[in-house]
Design a protein around this motif. Sequence first.
Motif, PDB file in Angstrom:
ATOM      1  N   PRO A  88       0.884  -1.568   0.295  1.00  0.00           N
ATOM      2  CA  PRO A  88       0.035   0.456   0.418  1.00  0.00           C
ATOM      3  C   PRO A  88       1.291   0.749  -0.108  1.00  0.00           C
ATOM      4  CG  PRO A  88      -0.020  -1.217   2.111  1.00  0.00           C
ATOM      5  CD  PRO A  88       0.792  -2.112   1.282  1.00  0.00           C
ATOM      6  N   ALA A  89       0.289   2.563  -0.805  1.00  0.00           N
ATOM      7  CA  ALA A  89       1.256   2.959  -0.889  1.00  0.00           C
ATOM      8  C   ALA A  89       1.539   4.020   0.531  1.00  0.00           C
ATOM      9  CB  ALA A  89       0.773   4.396  -1.588  1.00  0.00           C
ATOM     10  N   ARG A  90       0.057   4.270   1.457  1.00  0.00           N
ATOM     11  CA  ARG A  90       0.292   4.970   2.914  1.00  0.00           C
ATOM     12  C   ARG A  90      -0.405   4.207   3.712  1.00  0.00           C
ATOM     13  NH1 ARG A  90      -1.056  11.351   2.348  1.00  0.00           N
ATOM     14  NH2 ARG A  90       0.929  11.257   3.781  1.00  0.00           N
ATOM     15  N   GLY A  91      -0.291   4.673   4.545  1.00  0.00           N
ATOM     16  CA  GLY A  91      -1.516   4.329   5.659  1.00  0.00           C
ATOM     17  C   GLY A  91      -2.862   4.401   5.236  1.00  0.00           C
ATOM     18  N   GLY A  92      -4.155   4.298   6.433  1.00  0.00           N
ATOM     19  CA  GLY A  92      -5.180   4.516   6.506  1.00  0.00           C
ATOM     20  C   GLY A  92      -5.217   6.281   5.869  1.00  0.00           C
ATOM     21  N   ILE A  93      -5.619   6.467   5.165  1.00  0.00           N
ATOM     22  CA  ILE A  93      -6.871   7.929   5.262  1.00  0.00           C
ATOM     23  C   ILE A  93      -8.251   8.337   5.227  1.00  0.00           C
ATOM     24  CG2 ILE A  93      -4.792   9.253   4.113  1.00  0.00           C
ATOM     25  CD1 ILE A  93      -5.537   8.509   1.350  1.00  0.00           C
ATOM     26  N   GLY A  94      -8.891   6.635   5.163  1.00  0.00           N
ATOM     27  CA  GLY A  94      -9.838   7.340   6.346  1.00  0.00           C
ATOM     28  C   GLY A  94     -11.048   6.403   5.719  1.00  0.00           C
ATOM     29  N   GLU A  95     -10.476   5.333   4.815  1.00  0.00           N
ATOM     30  CA  GLU A  95     -11.713   5.036   3.771  1.00  0.00           C
ATOM     31  C   GLU A  95     -12.153   4.127   4.041  1.00  0.00           C
ATOM     32  OE1 GLU A  95     -12.468   5.632   0.283  1.00  0.00           O
ATOM     33  OE2 GLU A  95     -10.749   6.584  -0.674  1.00  0.00           O
ATOM     34  N   ASP A  96     -12.964   3.164   3.845  1.00  0.00           N
ATOM     35  CA  ASP A  96     -14.078   1.999   4.006  1.00  0.00           C
ATOM     36  C   ASP A  96     -13.276   0.776   3.702  1.00  0.00           C
ATOM     37  OD1 ASP A  96     -16.260   3.329   5.679  1.00  0.00           O
ATOM     38  OD2 ASP A  96     -17.381   2.912   3.422  1.00  0.00           O
ATOM     39  N   VAL A  97     -13.459  -0.020   4.061  1.00  0.00           N
ATOM     40  CA  VAL A  97     -12.072  -1.565   4.194  1.00  0.00           C
ATOM     41  C   VAL A  97     -11.651  -1.864   2.474  1.00  0.00           C
ATOM     42  CG1 VAL A  97     -13.201  -2.717   4.622  1.00  0.00           C
ATOM     43  CG2 VAL A  97     -11.422  -3.449   4.960  1.00  0.00           C
ATOM     44  N   HIS A  98     -13.454  -1.621   1.561  1.00  0.00           N
ATOM     45  CA  HIS A  98     -12.953  -1.906   0.780  1.00  0.00           C
ATOM     46  C   HIS A  98     -12.710  -1.068  -0.219  1.00  0.00           C
ATOM     47  CE1 HIS A  98     -17.127   0.020   0.767  1.00  0.00           C
ATOM     48  NE2 HIS A  98     -16.924   0.418  -0.074  1.00  0.00           N
ATOM     49  N   ASN A  99     -12.317  -0.470   0.405  1.00  0.00           N
ATOM     50  CA  ASN A  99     -12.004   0.957  -0.412  1.00  0.00           C
ATOM     51  C   ASN A  99     -10.216   1.030  -0.490  1.00  0.00           C
ATOM     52  OD1 ASN A  99     -14.017   1.945  -2.962  1.00  0.00           O
ATOM     53  ND2 ASN A  99     -14.851   2.977  -1.539  1.00  0.00           N
ATOM     54  N   GLN A 100      -9.523   0.484   0.641  1.00  0.00           N
ATOM     55  CA  GLN A 100      -8.502   0.898   1.108  1.00  0.00           C
ATOM     56  C   GLN A 100      -7.351   0.327   0.909  1.00  0.00           C
ATOM     57  OE1 GLN A 100      -8.262  -0.414   5.344  1.00  0.00           O
ATOM     58  NE2 GLN A 100      -9.977   1.037   5.906  1.00  0.00           N
ATOM     59  N   ALA A 101      -6.574   0.641   0.898  1.00  0.00           N
ATOM     60  CA  ALA A 101      -4.801   0.528  -0.120  1.00  0.00           C
ATOM     61  C   ALA A 101      -4.730  -0.637  -0.174  1.00  0.00           C
ATOM     62  CB  ALA A 101      -3.804   1.027   0.206  1.00  0.00           C
ATOM     63  N   ASN A 102      -5.270  -1.210   1.693  1.00  0.00           N
ATOM     64  CA  ASN A 102      -4.465  -2.359   2.701  1.00  0.00           C
ATOM     65  C   ASN A 102      -5.508  -3.894   1.788  1.00  0.00           C
ATOM     66  OD1 ASN A 102      -1.846  -2.152   3.883  1.00  0.00           O
ATOM     67  ND2 ASN A 102      -3.414  -1.528   5.322  1.00  0.00           N
ATOM     68  N   THR A 103      -6.338  -3.561   1.107  1.00  0.00           N
ATOM     69  CA  THR A 103      -7.719  -4.098   0.795  1.00  0.00           C
ATOM     70  C   THR A 103      -7.455  -4.432  -0.827  1.00  0.00           C
ATOM     71  OG1 THR A 103      -8.820  -3.013   2.738  1.00  0.00           O
ATOM     72  CG2 THR A 103      -9.893  -5.255   0.412  1.00  0.00           C
ATOM     73  N   ILE A 104      -6.785  -3.417  -1.488  1.00  0.00           N
ATOM     74  CA  ILE A 104      -6.948  -3.305  -2.581  1.00  0.00           C
ATOM     75  C   ILE A 104      -5.318  -3.864  -3.537  1.00  0.00           C
ATOM     76  CG2 ILE A 104      -5.791  -1.635  -5.104  1.00  0.00           C
ATOM     77  CD1 ILE A 104      -8.646  -0.118  -3.634  1.00  0.00           C
ATOM     78  N   CYS A 105      -4.486  -3.662  -2.490  1.00  0.00           N
ATOM     79  CA  CYS A 105      -2.922  -4.623  -2.608  1.00  0.00           C
ATOM     80  C   CYS A 105      -3.455  -5.874  -2.885  1.00  0.00           C
ATOM     81  CB  CYS A 105      -2.571  -3.597  -1.588  1.00  0.00           C
ATOM     82  SG  CYS A 105      -0.704  -4.225  -1.008  1.00  0.00           S
ATOM     83  N   ALA A 106      -3.548  -6.585  -1.885  1.00  0.00           N
ATOM     84  CA  ALA A 106      -4.171  -7.982  -1.051  1.00  0.00           C
ATOM     85  C   ALA A 106      -4.785  -8.937  -2.529  1.00  0.00           C
ATOM     86  CB  ALA A 106      -4.879  -8.215  -0.135  1.00  0.00           C
ATOM     87  N   THR A 107      -5.563  -7.573  -3.024  1.00  0.00           N
ATOM     88  CA  THR A 107      -6.689  -8.331  -4.563  1.00  0.00           C
ATOM     89  C   THR A 107      -6.127  -8.082  -5.251  1.00  0.00           C
ATOM     90  OG1 THR A 107      -8.684  -7.372  -3.542  1.00  0.00           O
ATOM     91  CG2 THR A 107      -8.794  -7.758  -5.499  1.00  0.00           C
ATOM     92  N   MET A 108      -4.816  -7.325  -5.407  1.00  0.00           N
ATOM     93  CA  MET A 108      -4.225  -7.606  -6.868  1.00  0.00           C
ATOM     94  C   MET A 108      -3.149  -8.586  -6.297  1.00  0.00           C
ATOM     95  SD  MET A 108      -3.643  -2.973  -7.287  1.00  0.00           S
ATOM     96  CE  MET A 108      -4.646  -1.812  -8.292  1.00  0.00           C
ATOM     97  N   ALA A 109      -1.992  -9.196  -5.573  1.00  0.00           N
ATOM     98  CA  ALA A 109      -1.562  -9.402  -5.244  1.00  0.00           C
ATOM     99  C   ALA A 109      -2.795 -11.242  -5.409  1.00  0.00           C
ATOM    100  CB  ALA A 109      -0.700  -9.511  -4.002  1.00  0.00           C
ATOM    101  N   GLN A 110      -3.133 -11.793  -4.766  1.00  0.00           N
ATOM    102  CA  GLN A 110      -4.097 -12.305  -4.969  1.00  0.00           C
ATOM    103  C   GLN A 110      -4.744 -12.631  -7.229  1.00  0.00           C
ATOM    104  OE1 GLN A 110      -7.553 -12.447  -4.150  1.00  0.00           O
ATOM    105  NE2 GLN A 110      -8.758 -14.927  -4.100  1.00  0.00           N
ATOM    106  N   LYS A 111      -4.893 -12.241  -7.373  1.00  0.00           N
ATOM    107  CA  LYS A 111      -5.261 -11.384  -8.530  1.00  0.00           C
ATOM    108  C   LYS A 111      -3.895 -12.179 -10.059  1.00  0.00           C
ATOM    109  CE  LYS A 111     -10.285 -11.184  -8.705  1.00  0.00           C
ATOM    110  NZ  LYS A 111     -10.996 -11.473 -10.011  1.00  0.00           N
ATOM    111  N   SER A 112      -3.097 -11.332  -9.456  1.00  0.00           N
ATOM    112  CA  SER A 112      -1.955 -11.619 -10.394  1.00  0.00           C
ATOM    113  C   SER A 112      -1.143 -12.855  -9.293  1.00  0.00           C
ATOM    114  CB  SER A 112      -1.357  -9.878 -10.725  1.00  0.00           C
ATOM    115  OG  SER A 112      -0.539 -10.402  -9.184  1.00  0.00           O
ATOM    116  N   GLY A 113      -1.563 -13.127  -8.943  1.00  0.00           N
ATOM    117  CA  GLY A 113      -0.158 -14.508  -7.818  1.00  0.00           C
ATOM    118  C   GLY A 113       1.012 -14.036  -7.884  1.00  0.00           C
ATOM    119  N   ALA A 114       0.970 -12.239  -7.880  1.00  0.00           N
ATOM    120  CA  ALA A 114       2.213 -11.470  -7.205  1.00  0.00           C
ATOM    121  C   ALA A 114       2.150 -12.025  -5.503  1.00  0.00           C
ATOM    122  CB  ALA A 114       2.401 -11.106  -7.405  1.00  0.00           C
ATOM    123  N   LYS A 115       2.974 -10.892  -4.381  1.00  0.00           N
ATOM    124  CA  LYS A 115       2.921 -11.411  -3.472  1.00  0.00           C
ATOM    125  C   LYS A 115       2.483  -9.647  -2.629  1.00  0.00           C
ATOM    126  CE  LYS A 115       7.604 -13.151  -3.559  1.00  0.00           C
ATOM    127  NZ  LYS A 115       8.737 -13.249  -3.006  1.00  0.00           N
TER     128      LYS A 115
END
Length: 257
Positions: A88-115
């Motif tokens: 994730p580029a930065r820590g929490g900036i107040g978004e709901d969990v589905h819009n958070q960088a942490n969540t998106i970054c986990a989905t990106m890794a899962q979908k692309s087979g990366a870490k």
Amino acid sequence: GMMNEVTGINVMEQSLKEKLQVKRVMIVPGNSDDFPWVKEELGRATIQGMKECLVEHTIIAVTGGTTMAAVAGILTPDFASKDTLFVPARGGIGEDVHNQANTICATMAQKSGAKHRVLYVPDQVSREVYDSIMKEPSIKEVMALITSANLVLHGIGDAATMAKRRNTSEEDLQKIIEGQAVGEAFGYYFDVHGKIVHKVKTVGLQLKDLASTPNVFAVAGGASKANAIQAYLKGAPHSSSTLITDEGAAKELLKGT
Ligand code: G3H
């Protein structure tokens, strides 16, 4: 016909690249304000652009938002072989969990087979708690990965929309309104001249870090985001940025040229 449409878009890409002084512009047909599927097209173009500059052990820092979520949703398993890492580029900036960088970054890794790695830094803690969290070896390690990212992938938001969507305090909201912010990215709010009028306090990537990042992908579409895109590019280091946008935003951005 199809040829004319392709030629038209190529011309727009070239003009916009010159106007905004970015490394590259990629425009997809349509306006994502009107049709949600245009966001998927933005995603496809983004993935194509990213693939072109992927090297071994690329560290990709990503932000949150619905556009980034659309990119994540259509990633395919072909980033794994190059040992790609999403952070994730930065820590929490107040978004709901589905819009958070942490969540998106986990989905990106899962979908692309990366870490991927996550950065859990709470939004609202006392100075003492914050300081001790920052001394945690696991946090320090992720922070080091973030600051050494060679590819940054981020959205650009309309300031008012973002301030409303996020958990923004009354005090910060006033700053954003009084500062006449129009655009937002990474938790930084910009006025029409590109001046930073508010910055969400969190750790991770800072705006100035973009100046030394070899590849930055800014993904934002919809005619309603044209002012936000322009404001952000005025305020942020953008010589290594590729802007991925749609015709809706591009036409607005080209007005007056
Ligand atoms: O920082 C920018 C925003 O995250 C963009 O959000 O893609 O949902 O418009 P959005």
